[in-house]
Structure formats: structure tokens, C-alpha cells
Motif scaffolding. Structure first.
Motif, mmCIF file in Angstrom:
data_model
loop_
_atom_site.group_PDB
_atom_site.id
_atom_site.type_symbol
_atom_site.label_atom_id
_atom_site.label_comp_id
_atom_site.label_asym_id
_atom_site.label_seq_id
_atom_site.Cartn_x
_atom_site.Cartn_y
_atom_site.Cartn_z
ATOM 1 N N CYS A 94 53.907 30.976 18.525
ATOM 2 C CA CYS A 94 53.702 30.079 17.395
ATOM 3 C C CYS A 94 53.558 30.939 16.144
ATOM 4 C CB CYS A 94 52.502 29.154 17.594
ATOM 5 S SG CYS A 94 50.883 29.912 17.432
ATOM 6 N N PHE A 95 53.453 30.302 15.007
ATOM 7 C CA PHE A 95 53.397 31.011 13.742
ATOM 8 C C PHE A 95 52.113 30.628 13.033
ATOM 9 C CE2 PHE A 95 57.665 30.402 15.156
ATOM 10 C CZ PHE A 95 58.200 31.678 15.081
ATOM 11 N N LEU A 96 51.384 31.631 12.569
ATOM 12 C CA LEU A 96 50.089 31.423 11.942
ATOM 13 C C LEU A 96 50.170 31.795 10.459
ATOM 14 C CD1 LEU A 96 47.106 30.682 12.244
ATOM 15 C CD2 LEU A 96 46.662 33.083 12.833
ATOM 16 N N PRO A 97 50.232 30.811 9.577
ATOM 17 C CA PRO A 97 50.280 31.109 8.146
ATOM 18 C C PRO A 97 49.008 31.832 7.696
ATOM 19 C CG PRO A 97 50.866 28.814 8.565
ATOM 20 C CD PRO A 97 50.315 29.375 9.848
ATOM 21 N N ARG A 98 49.184 32.737 6.743
ATOM 22 C CA ARG A 98 48.019 33.447 6.187
ATOM 23 C C ARG A 98 48.270 33.765 4.723
ATOM 24 N NH1 ARG A 98 49.311 39.344 7.043
ATOM 25 N NH2 ARG A 98 47.169 39.967 6.688
ATOM 26 N N THR A 99 47.212 33.665 3.975
ATOM 27 C CA THR A 99 47.270 34.024 2.562
ATOM 28 C C THR A 99 46.250 35.128 2.342
ATOM 29 O OG1 THR A 99 47.899 31.779 1.941
ATOM 30 C CG2 THR A 99 46.994 33.187 0.203
ATOM 31 N N SER A 100 46.706 36.214 1.759
ATOM 32 C CA SER A 100 45.831 37.358 1.510
ATOM 33 C C SER A 100 45.859 37.732 0.036
ATOM 34 C CB SER A 100 46.288 38.576 2.327
ATOM 35 O OG SER A 100 46.233 38.317 3.708
ATOM 36 N N ILE A 101 44.727 38.192 -0.438
ATOM 37 C CA ILE A 101 44.641 38.823 -1.753
ATOM 38 C C ILE A 101 44.475 40.304 -1.466
ATOM 39 C CG2 ILE A 101 43.387 38.991 -3.941
ATOM 40 C CD1 ILE A 101 44.671 36.220 -3.447
ATOM 41 N N LEU A 102 45.360 41.096 -2.035
ATOM 42 C CA LEU A 102 45.338 42.536 -1.800
ATOM 43 C C LEU A 102 45.108 43.277 -3.094
ATOM 44 C CD1 LEU A 102 48.070 41.375 0.042
ATOM 45 C CD2 LEU A 102 47.267 43.433 1.156
ATOM 46 N N GLN A 103 44.363 44.353 -2.998
ATOM 47 C CA GLN A 103 44.182 45.261 -4.131
ATOM 48 C C GLN A 103 45.194 46.377 -3.983
ATOM 49 O OE1 GLN A 103 41.874 45.071 -6.853
ATOM 50 N NE2 GLN A 103 43.425 46.523 -7.533
#
Length: 183
Positions: A115-124
Motif C-alpha cells: 500500500c502507499f502511505l502519504p507523508r508530508t515533511s518539513i525539512l531544513q
């Protein structure tokens, strides 16, 4: 290529579970995860994210699906994985925040569930922050409760490579948005 562009490109190649290009997709059909399966998936994804947060290649490698090791060879995957983690760490890339979305339905391909797991990240990054809207390909062997993860970001370059690992996936998978944006 300027520093910002270079670092945005690195995000796609320095995701938690680097794999040669694949395709991120939202299956049109498949079996929905039960509430318990979803809970297990999200808990295991949190463990994988913790490894990425500190660029711990040894911990991250434990979360790479066996299908990737079989396809490319354990030593090759280990070397590439370590090199990618070292490059991201040396480049000053840090995860500041990551949230996971709703997992897609599960499909069976050979001896795996995918399955596919959406993710949102904030990166420095050295020259600023970036929001990465991406996903992980979540994989478990049939009958197992243990999920492993592949970064879905490189998939966008070669959608067909996904079927090199998971040949029984439906070919009509819909690709959702994937983007990186400077903040």
C-alpha cells in the motif's frame, strides 16, 4: 544548478528508504486496511521516520523490504542506502516535522502486500526550509504484521519500475500529486 534546486533534488534521492526509481500510486481498488492494521502501519512508519530524523542508516536498513534485497542484492542495497544517508546528513538536510496521511488500499503482489502511505515533511536545508509532499511504499510479506518501507519519491522518474518489484499490482494505479516546495 543553484543550491536550492540541488537540495530540492536531493530530497527525492535521500528519502528514508532509497530505491531505484519507482512509481507512487493510489490504487483504484484493493482491500482497505482494518483499524488494527492501520494502527500497526502508522506505528511502524513512526519508527522508520525516527531513523530518518537522525539519519541512522543501520536502523533504516532494518526497515527495507526483503523484495528490494532480493532484486538488487543485500550488499548493493546496504552500500547505496548508507551512501544516500551520509550524503543527506553531510548536506545538512534535517527533518523538522513529518505527518502521515491515510494509507491507500492494500494490493497483493506475489508474496507481498503493498500500500502507499502519504507523508508530508518539513525539512531544513542549508539555504532554507522545504515542504515535501510525498509517500512511502509500505510492504509486508503475506501473513506478517511487520511493515517495511521504500521511499516513493524516486518512483516518479520511472513508473514502470514499480512493477519490477511488484509485478501483480494493477496497471491502472493513479499517480497522486508529489511535490517539493521551498518555504
Amino acid at each position: 544548478m543553484n543550491s536550492s534546486t540541488h537540495l530540492l533534488v536531493l530530497i527525492g534521492w535521500c528519502g528514508i528508504m532509497f530505491v531505484a526509481p519507482h512509481a507512487w500510486a493510489q490504487p483504484a481498488s484493493g482491500r482497505a486496511l482494518s483499524a488494527e492494521e492501520k494502527k500497526q502501519l502508522l506505528a511502524q512508519a513512526a519508527v522508520a521516520q525516527k531513523a530518518a530524523d537522525v539519519w541512522d542508516a543501520a536502523a533504516g536498513l532494518k526497515l527495507v523490504p526483503a523484495v528490494l534485497m532480493r532484486k538488487f542484492g543485500e550488499e548493493n542495497v546496504r552500500k547505496q542506502f548508507q551512501a544516500d544517508y551520509e550524503e543527506c546528513k553531510a548536506g545538512g538536510m534535517r527533518f523538522l516535522e513529518t505527518t502521515f496521511g491515510e494509507p491507500t488500499p492494500v494490493h497483493v503482489s506475489e508474496a507481498q502486500e503493498v500500500c502507499f502511505l502519504p507523508r508530508t515533511s518539513i525539512l531544513q536545508m542549508p539555504d532554507g526550509k522545504v515542504r515535501s509532499t510525498a509517500y512511502w511504499v509500505a510492504v509486508r510479506e503475506l501473513g506478517s504484521k511487520e511493515w517495511k518501507f521504500l521511499d516513493g519519491a524516486p518512483v516518479n522518474a520511472n513508473r514502470q519500475a514499480l512493477w519490477g518489484l511488484f509485478p501483480s499490482l494493477p496497471e491502472d494505479l493513479k499517480l497522486p500529486p508529489w511535490k517539493q516546495e521551498a518555504l
